[in-house]
Write an enzyme that holds these catalytic residues in place. Structure first.
Site, PDB file in Angstrom:
ATOM      1  N   SER A  13      -8.529  -8.952   2.778  1.00 25.75           N
ATOM      2  CA  SER A  13      -7.429  -9.629   2.074  1.00 25.75           C
ATOM      3  C   SER A  13      -7.263 -11.040   2.607  1.00 25.75           C
ATOM      4  O   SER A  13      -7.631 -11.328   3.747  1.00 25.75           O
ATOM      5  CB  SER A  13      -6.131  -8.854   2.298  1.00 25.75           C
ATOM      6  OG  SER A  13      -5.007  -9.613   1.899  1.00 25.75           O
ATOM      7  N   TYR A  26      -0.170  -4.125   7.695  1.00 25.53           N
ATOM      8  CA  TYR A  26      -1.226  -4.290   6.678  1.00 25.53           C
ATOM      9  C   TYR A  26      -2.169  -5.426   7.060  1.00 25.53           C
ATOM     10  O   TYR A  26      -3.400  -5.274   7.036  1.00 25.53           O
ATOM     11  CB  TYR A  26      -0.571  -4.577   5.332  1.00 25.53           C
ATOM     12  CG  TYR A  26      -1.524  -4.911   4.207  1.00 25.53           C
ATOM     13  CD1 TYR A  26      -2.200  -3.897   3.521  1.00 25.53           C
ATOM     14  CD2 TYR A  26      -1.742  -6.229   3.806  1.00 25.53           C
ATOM     15  CE1 TYR A  26      -3.054  -4.205   2.480  1.00 25.53           C
ATOM     16  CE2 TYR A  26      -2.597  -6.540   2.763  1.00 25.53           C
ATOM     17  CZ  TYR A  26      -3.250  -5.523   2.104  1.00 25.53           C
ATOM     18  OH  TYR A  26      -4.108  -5.827   1.052  1.00 25.53           O
TER      19      TYR A  26
END
Ligand code: NAD
Ligand code: MG
Length: 300
Positions: free
Chosen positions: A191, A204
């Site tokens: 990401s 995350y």
């Protein structure tokens, strides 16, 4: 060349929906069939040209979002595809399995929770049995759940995110490698948060940084076996993950407004990157992260 001979060019900035989006909370893990607008995963648009002819791929998170777009694209490029998803996502998964079959390829649905090592081992074993082997492992499963402050981030939530995003990747790759012959590849999904963590996604973001790091190290380790390992780092993409707790609903309403495109990507717009990384044409590409972040240049 006259103007009439030119291909139909489409402005990418305005090609797909832009914010504001309706607020639309869903219970985790979310269904893409209930999203408004429904994400575009290439169902009606992706056209293949035999780039993955004869490959056999296992794709986690293949029911929805990015993994679904990858599964559809892989099948239309000539691959047989097994997808993993959670039992609650069977209706999304059934649509994908039908699209894979419509492409003339073998479709295998393998529901289950990858937070368990025993299930990860079984998942790989079942994919190998039902596809007759695997050549490509694509990890698109992921958990993203925001917490505004570290004091609100419970140990249970922290563990849930790490189990889904890091432990499962480790267990799945470990189980898959013995089956991967020279020329095979692994693609993990990281990401933009691996490089520019936002303040409400501490757990995350650290898993995505860990995945990017694992790709770089494992790429070096496995190339001598002829196995390539790469990562894809998405920016904002319009998927169910985003509407079931990954972000506050106020962020969902403005999702994608912060990037140069001023809109989120649709999953169909990132699938070609996974196709390229899996294809034999990418023979010299390993230990790399390919960022598709909406024009913001991450990773740089
Ligand atoms: P998505 O919700 O469509 O896909 C995530 C999938 O993860 C789910 O469909 C589910 O099947 C799977 N999953 C979650 N927990 C699981 C578990 N315990 N066991 C088995 N499967 C489980 O959302 P998406 O955005 O397409 O996510 C795909 C990947 O892309 C994720 O790794 C996500 O972190 C990453 N990503 C997404 C964005 C974005 O903006 N959408 C940005 C960067 C990275
Ligand atoms: Mg899903």
């Amino acid at each position: 060349m006259s103007d009439n001979d030119r291909p139909d060019l489409i402005n990418p900035m305005t090609e797909y929906p832009a914010p504001p989006f309706p607020e639309q909370p869903q219970p985790w893990p979310g269904l893409q069939s209930k999203m408004r607008p429904i994400p575009d995963c290439g169902e009606t648009s992706y056209r293949g040209s035999g780039r993955l002819a004869g490959q056999r791929a296992l794709i986690t998170g293949g029911d929805s979002g990015i993994g679904r777009a990858v599964a559809i694209a892989f099948a239309r490029e000539g691959a047989d595809v097994a997808i993993n998803y959670l039992p609650a996502e069977q209706s999304d998964a059934d649509e994908v399995l039908n699209l894979i079959r419509d492409a003339g390829r073998t479709a295998v649905g393998l529901p289950g929770d990858i937070r368990e090592e025993a299930f990860c081992k079984q998942l790989v074993a079942d994919a190998v049995t039902q596809l007759g082997g695997i050549d490509t492992f694509v990890n698109c499963a992921g958990r993203q759940h925001y917490a505004r402050h570290i004091e609100e981030l419970s140990t249970e939530d922290f563990d849930w995110t790490l189990k889904t995003n890091l432990y499962a990747l480790f267990w799945l790759i470990k189980a898959a490698v013995p089956h991967l012959k020279p020329g095979s590849s692994i693609i993990a999904t990281t990401s933009r948060n691996a490089y520019q963590p936002i303040d409400i996604l501490i757990d995350y973001a650290l898993t995505k940084a860990g995945i990017a790091n694992m790709v770089r190290g494992l790429g070096k380790q496995l190339l001598p076996q002829g196995i390539r390992v790469n990562g894809v780092a998405p920016g904002p993409f319009w998927t169910p993950l985003q509407v079931c707790g990954a972000q506050p609903q106020s962020v969902v309403a403005e999702f994608g407004a912060d990037v140069v495109y001023k809109r989120p990507g649709q999953p169909v717009e990132i699938a070609p990157v996974y196709v390229t990384l899996a294809s034999p044409e990418a023979s010299y590409v390993t230990a790399q992260i390919w960022g598709i972040t909406g024009g913001n240049g991450v990773p740089g």
